[in-house]
Design an enzyme around this catalytic site. Structure first.
Site, PDB file in Angstrom:
ATOM      1  CG  HIS A  88      30.484  88.056  19.986  1.00 53.45           C
ATOM      2  ND1 HIS A  88      29.728  86.959  20.307  1.00 53.45           N
ATOM      3  CD2 HIS A  88      31.204  88.367  21.105  1.00 53.45           C
ATOM      4  CE1 HIS A  88      29.976  86.606  21.565  1.00 53.45           C
ATOM      5  NE2 HIS A  88      30.862  87.455  22.069  1.00 53.45           N
ATOM      6  CG  HIS A 102      31.343  83.275  14.435  1.00 57.46           C
ATOM      7  ND1 HIS A 102      30.085  82.750  14.245  1.00 57.46           N
ATOM      8  CD2 HIS A 102      31.322  83.895  15.643  1.00 57.46           C
ATOM      9  CE1 HIS A 102      29.326  83.048  15.289  1.00 57.46           C
ATOM     10  NE2 HIS A 102      30.049  83.736  16.147  1.00 57.46           N
TER      11      HIS A 102
END
Length: 255
Positions: A163, A207
């Site tokens: 992303h 993340h």
């Protein structure tokens, strides 16, 4: 090439501020409940998640082509270069993920709180991983249903962040290609959007900060190369005389 590298490097530094601050602060992720701000971060991250990411990509390509005002042949070539920069980044991301095999933060949290070993979790296929997440969290009322579904869908490895590579690449393409046109508002919006996407990945438990840092650096290298190729293939990035007059008028209006 050097001018392009300097511009994109400045953009990369701006994008790295938040993940580096989070990294060095020692901040640790944990589920944060039902806050509306967290739901907002989810919708920010969805602008990059399929299928919405495809729509975002097409809209940004169209906007870049309009801002740069290349002729048809050059526009088609630029469209291909922009697409290639994103695709190469995502391919590199997948290649690295499968070799590093770093667990996501929410998976490590499952290991600590629900005794689901991350090593065993990642031996399963993606569908089975999603089922494990569903079964383990179906009675967790403190975790919003939309977040549980997001985790069920995003069960891959963490390092680096795909992303982030998508959003950072577009933001840096804006810096590299649109700065000569003085598209300041577009550049600022892209940098803010990319920063929000990166922040959302940490806040949603997807993340670690280092995933974002490395993804941004990879994006910087790819975008710098893509901008240089665009300049060589499509023509100078500096605007023609007529457009320079428009830029001067636009800057005068904003003063």
């Amino acid at each position: 090439m050097l001018d392009i590298a300097k511009r994109t490097a400045c953009g990369a530094v701006a994008l790295l501020i938040i993940p580096l601050l989070v990294w060095f602060s020692g901040w640790q992720w944990h589920p944060t409940g039902h806050g509306n701000w967290l739901k907002l971060m989810y919708w920010v991250t969805e602008t990059v998640t399929r299928p919405w990411g495809i729509i975002t990509h097409v809209l940004l390509c169209a906007w870049f082509l309009w801002c740069l005002r290349f002729r048809l042949r050059a526009a088609i070539l630029l469209f291909a270069i922009l697409g290639a920069a994103i695709v190469v980044g995502q391919t590199a991301k997948s290649f690295i993920k499968e070799r590093v095999q770093e667990p996501r933060p929410f998976v490590m949290w499952l290991e600590k709180t629900h005794q689901v070993p991350s090593s065993e979790f990642y031996t399963l296929d993606r569908k089975a991983r999603g089922h494990v997440v569903h079964e383990q969290l179906k009675d967790e009322t403190d975790i919003p249903g939309w977040l549980r579904k997001h985790w069920q869908k995003e069960t891959g490895f963490a390092f680096p962040s795909g992303h982030t590579m998508f959003a950072a690449s577009w933001a840096l393409l804006g810096v590299g290609l649109l700065w000569p046109r003085r598209r300041t508002v577009t550049i600022v919006v892209l940098l803010v959007w990319a920063t929000a996407v990166m922040s959302s990945r940490m806040l949603l438990g997807m993340h670690w900060p280092r995933d974002l840092v490395v993804a941004t650096l990879i994006s910087w290298l790819l975008v710098t190369l893509a901008c240089w190729i665009a300049q060589r293939v499509c023509g100078p990035l500096t605007p023609p005389v007529q457009e320079q007059q428009e830029i001067a008028e636009r800057e005068q209006e904003t003063r």
